[in-house]
Design an enzyme around this catalytic site. Structure first.
Site, PDB file in Angstrom:
ATOM      1  N   PRO A 127       0.820  -1.217   0.000  1.00 43.98           N
ATOM      2  CA  PRO A 127       0.000   0.000   0.000  1.00 43.98           C
ATOM      3  C   PRO A 127       0.857   1.272   0.000  1.00 43.98           C
ATOM      4  CG  PRO A 127      -0.931  -1.597   1.518  1.00 43.98           C
ATOM      5  CD  PRO A 127       0.364  -2.193   1.011  1.00 43.98           C
ATOM      6  N   GLY A 128       2.039   1.229   0.627  1.00 43.89           N
ATOM      7  CA  GLY A 128       2.875   2.437   0.734  1.00 43.89           C
ATOM      8  C   GLY A 128       3.755   2.700  -0.464  1.00 43.89           C
ATOM      9  N   GLY A 130       5.224   1.166  -4.622  1.00 46.27           N
ATOM     10  CA  GLY A 130       5.393   0.174  -5.679  1.00 46.27           C
ATOM     11  C   GLY A 130       6.701   0.421  -6.395  1.00 46.27           C
ATOM     12  N   ILE A 156      -1.491  -7.485  -6.626  1.00 45.24           N
ATOM     13  CA  ILE A 156      -0.683  -8.644  -7.009  1.00 45.24           C
ATOM     14  C   ILE A 156      -1.430  -9.489  -8.051  1.00 45.24           C
ATOM     15  CG2 ILE A 156       0.593 -10.674  -6.172  1.00 45.24           C
ATOM     16  CD1 ILE A 156       1.600  -7.811  -5.189  1.00 45.24           C
ATOM     17  N   GLN A 275      -6.241  12.557 -46.264  1.00 42.66           N
ATOM     18  CA  GLN A 275      -4.815  12.551 -45.924  1.00 42.66           C
ATOM     19  C   GLN A 275      -4.617  12.490 -44.396  1.00 42.66           C
ATOM     20  OE1 GLN A 275      -2.300  15.915 -47.103  1.00 42.66           O
ATOM     21  NE2 GLN A 275      -1.125  14.422 -48.292  1.00 42.66           N
ATOM     22  N   ILE A 336      -9.136   7.840 -35.160  1.00 42.67           N
ATOM     23  CA  ILE A 336      -9.525   7.362 -36.498  1.00 42.67           C
ATOM     24  C   ILE A 336     -10.981   6.884 -36.492  1.00 42.67           C
ATOM     25  CG2 ILE A 336      -9.105   5.499 -38.201  1.00 42.67           C
ATOM     26  CD1 ILE A 336      -6.088   5.842 -37.574  1.00 42.67           C
ATOM     27  N   HIS A 337     -11.407   6.364 -35.352  1.00 39.37           N
ATOM     28  CA  HIS A 337     -12.785   5.872 -35.233  1.00 39.37           C
ATOM     29  C   HIS A 337     -13.791   6.979 -34.884  1.00 39.37           C
ATOM     30  CE1 HIS A 337     -10.867   1.942 -35.201  1.00 39.37           C
ATOM     31  NE2 HIS A 337     -12.037   1.361 -35.220  1.00 39.37           N
ATOM     32  N   GLU A 362       4.769  -2.763 -13.316  1.00 39.20           N
ATOM     33  CA  GLU A 362       6.170  -3.210 -13.256  1.00 39.20           C
ATOM     34  C   GLU A 362       7.143  -2.051 -13.356  1.00 39.20           C
ATOM     35  OE1 GLU A 362       7.165  -6.875 -15.285  1.00 39.20           O
ATOM     36  OE2 GLU A 362       5.196  -7.606 -14.658  1.00 39.20           O
ATOM     37  N   SER A 365       6.729   4.572 -15.727  1.00 39.84           N
ATOM     38  CA  SER A 365       7.633   5.039 -16.789  1.00 39.84           C
ATOM     39  C   SER A 365       8.727   5.960 -16.261  1.00 39.84           C
ATOM     40  CB  SER A 365       6.838   5.743 -17.890  1.00 39.84           C
ATOM     41  OG  SER A 365       6.147   4.782 -18.645  1.00 39.84           O
TER      42      SER A 365
END
Ligand SMILES: Cc1cc2nc3c(=O)[nH]c(=O)nc-3n(C[C@H](O)[C@H](O)[C@H](O)COP(=O)(O)OP(=O)(O)OC[C@H]3O[C@@H](n4cnc5c(N)ncnc54)[C@H](O)[C@@H]3O)c2cc1C
Length: 378
Positions: A127-128, A130, A156, A275, A336-337, A362, A365
């Site tokens: 909790p404190g 990562g 986890i 384009q 694009i959608h 993990e 960044s």
């Protein structure tokens, strides 16, 4: 320099692509909605040796190397991020046992996990924190020929599946983090209900509660007080998996964008004629290629990592680039959608929700950039 797959690599890629297209893709929405991966998918992946792909045959693995692992994980991730994340977290834990475990530990824990009969987990986050091993508060107190562990582990993956879990705790002898291998679901081990996360559905995520868990001293992974190098080097191998899962997401977003650009019509012609759409498609194509070759290279380096610090740097920079790029690509795919990309009925909305998880897991960044710069400037 050889930019060509070997026959074995191409075969593994093809086999896993076919399996993923036939078995996983048709139920990807179901996995997303239920946050569960059906048992048949795990069985199918086990039959393809996915759970032990990079590990030695002597320990139940397929001995196919991290290069083939990357190819397989990209294809699973392309179909659905949930099953791919399950394998990634499992392989991270097994990788730590493989690299730091003694012969007895490898023979005890790896074969059934490599065959997919059990699923491994890796528990560092609390909790404190990562990101910072100094701040972990889970304790391991030596008591005769065993240790007693107490603490809470947060977020986890795979925590509720039977199998081994590598847990990091501060031991009372060294005062530093030490790795322990624990049989999940042993006495004193319990889990929370699953976290309701916004993406990577199917990849199970729970908190782990350790209450007076007795762990024999034979289950210390590596040496007492040496948890930090295990974390750093072990997580570097985990980054091969996370990068590959994100790469699969980039490929899916790319393919989905090309398909939509050709299908959606304005004044009777596909939007691919604009384009602005072409520029976005070219952008995604370049981002996919750059991410692909970085990830494949990391897989190859994983087979012969050499200097752990240099490997940690390559893993950190690859993971940051690929996971951040996956977010960019998913966002462009949504553009694009148009508004359809914001609807849950459209696949790109799921790809976006999955993509934004990558940079946080993990090692966030920013921490990856700090690791990279630290090695370059040392
Ligand atoms: C889907 C999923 C699966 C996961 N699976 C696992 C698992 O199997 N096992 C496991 O142990 N964990 C797992 N995690 C947890 C994950 O790895 C951590 O949440 C992650 O590493 C970040 O830790 P944190 O959330 O505590 O952030 P913190 O460490 O609190 O960071 C918060 C912010 O502060 C910044 N920051 C922190 N420290 C520094 C610093 N020194 N310098 C500059 N900036 C800093 C970070 O960049 C970030 O922006 C999982 C998480 C998710 C979402």
């Amino acid at each position: 320099m050889e930019f060509k797959l070997t026959k074995e690599q191409a075969l593994i890629q093809k086999m896993v692509r076919e399996f993923s297209e036939k078995k996983i893709e048709p139920i990807a929405e179901l996995i997303d909605q239920t946050n569960q991966v059906p048992e048949e998918i795990f069985k199918g992946m086990a039959e393809l040796d996915i759970f032990g792909l990079p590990f030695k045959e002597a320990y139940g693995g397929a001995n196919a190397g991290y290069d083939s692992y990357v190819l397989a994980m990209e294809q699973i991730g392309r179909a659905s991020a949930g099953p791919a994340m399950t394998v990634s977290a499992h392989s991270l834990a097994l990788g730590a046992i493989d690299k730091f475990g003694d012969e007895e530990q490898k023979r005890k824990w790896m074969p059934s996990a490599c065959k997919g009969k059990s699923i491994a987990a890796f528990a560092f986050t609390e909790p404190g924190t990562g990101s910072d091993p100094v701040q972990i508060t889970t304790t391991a107190v030596k008591d005769g020929d065993h240790y007693v562990l107490n603490g809470t582990k947060r977020f986890i993956s795979n925590a509720a599946y039977p199998g081994p879990i590598v847990v990091f705790a501060k031991d009372n002898e060294s005062g530093r983090p030490t790795g322990f291998i624990i049989d999940k679901l042993c006495e004193g081990y319990s889990v929370s209900k699953p976290w309701d996360k916004i993406g990577l559905h199917g990849g199970s995520l729970l908190d782990v509660y350790l209450n007076e868990v007795k762990v024999p001293k034979e289950n210390v992974l590596g040496k007492v007080g040496q948890g930090y190098p295990i974390l750093q080097f072990g997580i570097s191998f985990g980054k091969i998996g996370v990068s590959s899962v994100s790469l699969g997401g980039i490929l899916a977003a790319y393919e989905e964008s090309v398909k939509y650009a050709k299908e959606k019509k304005h004044r009777g012609e596909p939007i691919a004629k604009f384009q602005a759409i072409q520029l976005r498609i070219a952008d995604i194509a370049a981002k996919y290629e750059a991410s692909r070759w970085l990830t494949y290279r990391l897989g190859c380096l994983g087979n012969e990592p050499g200097n752990p610090m240099l490997f940690a740097k390559e893993a950190a920079l690859t993971k940051t680039f690929v996971c951040d790029t996956a977010v960019d690509v998913a966002r462009i795919a949504v553009d694009i959608h148009g508004s359809y990309g914001l609807m849950n009925d459209y696949k790109v909305s799921r790809l976006y929700r999955d993509a934004i998880m990558g940079p946080q897991i993990e090692g966030v960044s920013d921490m990856q950039k700090i690791i990279t710069a630290g090695v370059i400037l040392s």
